[in-house]
Scaffold this motif. Structure first.
Motif, short mmCIF file in Angstrom:
data_model
loop_
_atom_site.label_atom_id
_atom_site.label_comp_id
_atom_site.label_asym_id
_atom_site.label_seq_id
_atom_site.Cartn_x
_atom_site.Cartn_y
_atom_site.Cartn_z
N VAL A 169 0.84 -1.21 0.00
CA VAL A 169 0.00 0.00 0.00
C VAL A 169 0.87 1.25 0.00
O VAL A 169 0.62 2.20 -0.76
CB VAL A 169 -0.93 -0.01 1.23
CG1 VAL A 169 -1.62 1.34 1.38
CG2 VAL A 169 -1.96 -1.12 1.11
N LEU A 195 -6.75 -3.17 -1.44
CA LEU A 195 -6.11 -2.03 -0.76
C LEU A 195 -5.27 -1.22 -1.72
O LEU A 195 -5.25 0.01 -1.66
CB LEU A 195 -5.26 -2.53 0.40
CG LEU A 195 -6.03 -2.97 1.64
CD1 LEU A 195 -5.10 -3.65 2.64
CD2 LEU A 195 -6.72 -1.78 2.28
N SER A 197 -6.01 2.54 -2.49
CA SER A 197 -4.97 3.53 -2.21
C SER A 197 -4.71 4.41 -3.42
O SER A 197 -4.57 5.63 -3.32
CB SER A 197 -3.69 2.81 -1.78
OG SER A 197 -2.62 3.70 -1.77
#
Lengths: 241, 214
Positions: free
Chosen positions: A15, B95, B99
């Motif tokens: 991420v 994710l 993001s």
């Protein structure tokens, strides 16, 4: 480390990396979204990568690419402009480093590049960086001097006006008031030549006081005319928005 | 509660106040003896007072507080978690996508050229008088030169257009885009400068107190 911990590390790292990469990939996606062909995007990316490798800010390069594409400028001409922007930034970086900022802040490098683009000399850039009380003031001073020169103020006077402001302890953000002061004075009838002479003789440019700082010497409209100048209303509308 | 086992249903109803004394003498005697015993027991109890209801309810409320830290405990207390690699990989992909989307949304476009929407922004009004225009937009370094994100509105007269933009103190280049084709400079800008493409851009420097244009 357990399997679960490994998973958390992998997910977290992914991420984080994707967030950082997204900032850089962003302009490619945006250019593509605006209809730019892949060849153009790749040519832009090459210039951006070169800027990054040279340690100069990529923002001005990317911005010029968007401008060129929006104006439907031929791709090759855009790329040529990007190269010029990048080279000026590299010159600006070198001057900033020589002035003692290593690595120099991006805003300073961008300001130096812009100053060179607007016709300020390398000596001017050195003087504006070297005479600044700090990196923020230097970045703002470069930008403002370039802008005032673009307004028609003589190069030396534009540099001197910023240096005078440095000497008066003007805050970096307040330097951005100077072009409005020039516009105000010339809007009231003062000629650029007269204004330049006034500055070079040490008259400086009056800045409106900032709330609570006590800085500045009053509003531009309250300033007496410089040598040979006349301060009088011309009927032009003055606006502060 | 008084134990009444062994009494007949008729005696129970009498003791509950729902019926007469039982007809059967033995039952009647037993019921009466029980009633006397109950009365004697009741007479021995202390008086409760007028505020007993209020005191009881106050005590109940003070003890019946909800458990407020259950959620936090669930987060911090150790527990066994079963993790499936395929699901973990799928979650990572989600994710990453999320993001990236958030990054694009937050940056608002082609990035580093757009000023942050800081509290110190200045509202700057742009005006243009152009006849017979259908649409006027503002494109510049503040919006990645987008010709669609900042659109003018008609102001009063038919050929008068205006838009107000929040800008941080700094230096901006821009142009007006009329009907998506004509790129026009702002005659009220601080300066007109070469754009390196053989055309001109308008230049405006926004100070912390605003902008003065002649």
């Amino acid at each position: 480390m357990s399997v679960r911990q490994w998973c958390f590390v992998v997910v977290g790292s992914t991420v984080l990396a994707s967030s950082l990469a997204a900032q850089d990939r962003d302009y490619r996606a945006e250019l593509g979204g605006r209809g730019a062909p892949a060849a153009f995007v790749n040519a832009v990316a090459a210039q951006v990568d070169a800027a990054q490798a040279a340690g100069v800010p990529t923002g001005p390069v990317i911005d010029k690419a968007f401008e060129g594409w929006a104006k439907r400028v031929p791709a090759q001409r855009v790329v040529t402009a990007l190269e010029q922007v990048r080279m000026r930034l590299e010159s600006g970086r070198a001057l900033s480093v020589a002035a003692g900022y290593a690595p120099p802040p991006e805003a300073m490098v961008a300001g130096a590049g812009e100053a060179l683009a607007r016709g300020l000399t390398e000596d001017d850039v050195r003087a504006l960086i070297g005479g600044a009380p700090g990196p923020e003031a230097a970045a703002a001073g470069l930008t403002v001097a370039a802008s005032m020169h673009a307004q028609g103020l003589e190069r030396a006077a534009a540099v001197r006006a910023v240096q005078d402001a440095y000497g008066r302890g003007v805050e970096p953000a307040q330097l951005f008031e100077l072009p409005s002061v020039v516009a105000d004075l010339t809007g009231h009838g003062m000629q650029m030549g007269d204004l330049a002479r006034r500055i070079m003789q040490g008259g400086g440019l009056p800045l409106p006081p900032m709330a609570g700082t006590g800085q500045g010497a009053g509003r531009p409209g309250q300033v007496p005319p410089g040598p040979g100048g006349q301060q009088q209303g011309t009927g032009k509308q003055q606006r502060r928005q | 509660m008084v134990e009444r086992r062994g009494l007949s249903g008729e005696a129970h109803r009498y003791l509950d106040g729902h019926g007469p004394l039982p007809a059967d003498p033995a039952e009647r005697e037993a019921a009466e003896q029980f009633a006397v015993a109950v009365k004697a027991f009741a007479d021995g109890l202390p008086a409760l007072g007028d505020q007993v209801d209020a005191r009881v309810m106050a005590a109940v409320r003070s003890r019946a507080r909800p458990e407020r830290h259950v959620g936090w405990r669930a987060l911090v207390e150790p527990r066994a978690v079963t993790l499936r690699p395929a699901l973990a990989a799928a979650a990572a992909v989600v994710l990453v996508v999320l993001s990236s989307v958030l990054t694009v949304l937050i940056s608002g476009g082609p990035g580093s050229t757009r000023p942050a929407a800081a509290p110190g922004t200045i509202l700057v009004r742009f005006e243009l008088r152009v006849p017979q225009a259908e649409r006027v937009a503002l494109a510049g370094t503040f919006n990645g030169w987008s010709d669609s994100s900042i659109v003018f509105a008609r102001a009063g007269e038919a050929d008068q257009w205006t838009v107000t933009v929040a800008l941080a103190p700094g230096r901006y280049q821009y142009l007006f885009v009329v009907d998506g084709e004509r790129w026009m400079p702002d005659p009220k800008a601080h300066a007109q400068i070469e754009d390196e493409f053989g055309q001109m851009n308008s230049l405006l420097v926004v100070g912390p107190r605003g902008v003065v244009r002649s």
